[in-house]
Design an enzyme around this catalytic site. Structure first.
Site, short mmCIF file in Angstrom:
data_model
loop_
_atom_site.label_atom_id
_atom_site.label_comp_id
_atom_site.label_asym_id
_atom_site.label_seq_id
_atom_site.Cartn_x
_atom_site.Cartn_y
_atom_site.Cartn_z
N ARG A 83 -6.97 68.10 -21.04
CA ARG A 83 -6.60 68.31 -19.64
C ARG A 83 -6.75 69.77 -19.21
O ARG A 83 -5.97 70.29 -18.41
CB ARG A 83 -5.18 67.82 -19.37
CG ARG A 83 -4.96 66.35 -19.65
CD ARG A 83 -5.81 65.45 -18.78
NE ARG A 83 -5.62 64.06 -19.16
CZ ARG A 83 -6.34 63.42 -20.08
NH1 ARG A 83 -7.35 64.06 -20.68
NH2 ARG A 83 -6.10 62.17 -20.39
N SER A 135 0.17 60.95 -13.68
CA SER A 135 1.08 61.44 -14.72
C SER A 135 1.42 62.90 -14.43
O SER A 135 0.53 63.74 -14.34
CB SER A 135 0.44 61.31 -16.10
OG SER A 135 0.25 59.96 -16.43
N GLU A 137 1.07 68.58 -15.46
CA GLU A 137 -0.39 68.40 -15.38
C GLU A 137 -0.96 68.84 -14.04
O GLU A 137 -2.03 69.42 -13.99
CB GLU A 137 -0.75 66.94 -15.65
CG GLU A 137 -2.24 66.67 -15.68
CD GLU A 137 -2.59 65.30 -16.21
OE1 GLU A 137 -3.63 64.77 -15.81
OE2 GLU A 137 -1.82 64.75 -17.02
#
Length: 372
Positions: A177, A260, A364
């Site tokens: 990520r 998320s 995130e």
């Protein structure tokens, strides 16, 4: 919101004053920007940012936010002095096994276009909201696949030099990520490079990438590692995402989110062993470079934050921001949330997980003007 009539200064891009940004994000939270410039072509993007960066050097401009799909942003309601540049360049082309998409193209349209041309490799990334240009920044991934698996190069505008060039995927320092783009952006506003276009090299055999994710393999009723028809894989992924509230639906507040909110933490093997020895039952975990990857959703729920947290009392008011009733990692806007509500809930969950397990979850999404 009203047009300012200043489009000629930005190669014909649309310019609006006093523009609400919340409706342009999937979380539906954000300020009213002083100015919103919408660029329908890469040429408009380049001209607009070159002009704004020249103004910056002269000390004559507001902070600049560059965005497209708005799917991975939490923007502080206090950032009312923003000039927002929205990338709406949305062309998609296919040449052989190569798919090229401009930065503002809807990501799921890119996936579907590839599948319709008999190309495999992107199907596990079906249903992810947002734009094509954002995918390499986060190294977007789902169900065992990541953008870095198939990305060959990106076309970028270097805001320091004003130059435009293609950069090979091998130079983007991809990780879980993250990428060189994300690491070089200090606060999400002063980003040194802007992605204009992305290119993927896909499988023209008519087969999907190997199915690596156990949950997806079970949905498809195939062994892990087997290939399948890309369209069948896409349908299975969309079904899984829909059950988790991860397919956008304006009528469903469980989908008003950034997806998320926390990444799955990677911990040292001894940290995992201690955790596994301190709880009843198995701890979901996966091998990862440098350690063991844990399931952030499992940590959140085991720390006492179940789906739908905080659950309202019978007949009582609903909190403006809650965990999704379908997915423990999605912080959702129940219709009236502001950025402070989102950050407060995220902080409560992060601190709670750290208190119970000694593990600090990392957000995130890009946080603009706010921090945990």
């Amino acid at each position: 919101m009203k047009s300012s009539g200043a489009g000629a200064a930005f190669a014909g891009a649309s310019v609006a004053d006093a523009a609400p940004l919340a409706p342009l994000t999937t979380l539906r939270v954000g300020p009213t920007a002083r100015r919103l410039i919408t660029c329908a072509s890469s040429e408009q993007v380049i001209a607009t940012l070159r002009r704004l960066d020249t103004e910056r050097l002269a000390g004559q401009r507001d902070p600049v936010l560059v965005f497209a799909g708005g799917s991975n942003l939490v923007i502080s309601d206090a950032l009312s002095d923003l000039t927002a540049v929205r990338l709406a360049n949305d062309g998609i082309t296919v040449e052989g096994n190569l798919v090229r998409a401009q930065a503002g193209a809807v990501w799921d349209d890119v996936v579907l276009t590839a599948i319709e041309h008999g190309l495999g490799g992107l199907e596990c990334l079906s249903g992810i909201p947002g734009s094509a240009g954002a995918t390499p920044i986060q190294n977007v991934g789902a169900y065992g696949a990541e953008v870095s698996d198939t990305l060959t190069r990106v076309r970028v505008l270097d805001r320091g030099s004003g130059q435009v060039r293609w950069v090979p995927g091998t130079e983007l320092e991809f990780g879980y990520r993250t990428s060189v783009f994300k690491r070089r952006a200090d606060d999400g506003l002063e980003i040194p490079s802007v992605v204009l276009e992305v290119e993927f090299a896909l499988d023209a055999s008519g087969r999907s990438a190997p199915v690596r994710y156990g949950e997806l393999a079970a949905e498809l009723k195939v062994p892990v590692g087997q290939r399948a028809d890309p369209r069948t894989v896409r349908e299975a992924v969309l079904a899984l995402r829909a059950r988790k509230g991860m397919v956008l639906d304006a009528a469903d507040h469980d989908t008003w989110s950034v997806g998320s909110f926390f990444t799955n933490p990677v911990v040292a093997p001894d940290v995992y062993e201690r955790l596994a020895g301190s709880v009843d039952g198995p701890v979901p975990h996966y091998p990862a470079p440098g350690g063991v990857k844990l399931a952030a959703g499992w940590l959140v729920e085991r720390a006492g934050f179940g789906k739908g947290y905080p659950v309202p009392d019978p007949g009582g008011p609903e909190a403006p921001c809650r965990l999704s009733t379908k997915h423990a990692l999605a912080l959702t806007n129940r219709g009236t949330a502001r950025s402070d509500d989102v950050i407060a809930l995220a902080r409560t969950i992060r601190d709670g997980v750290r208190s119970v397990f000694g593990i600090t979850l990392v957000p995130e999404p890009v946080l603009l003007g706010c921090r945990l």
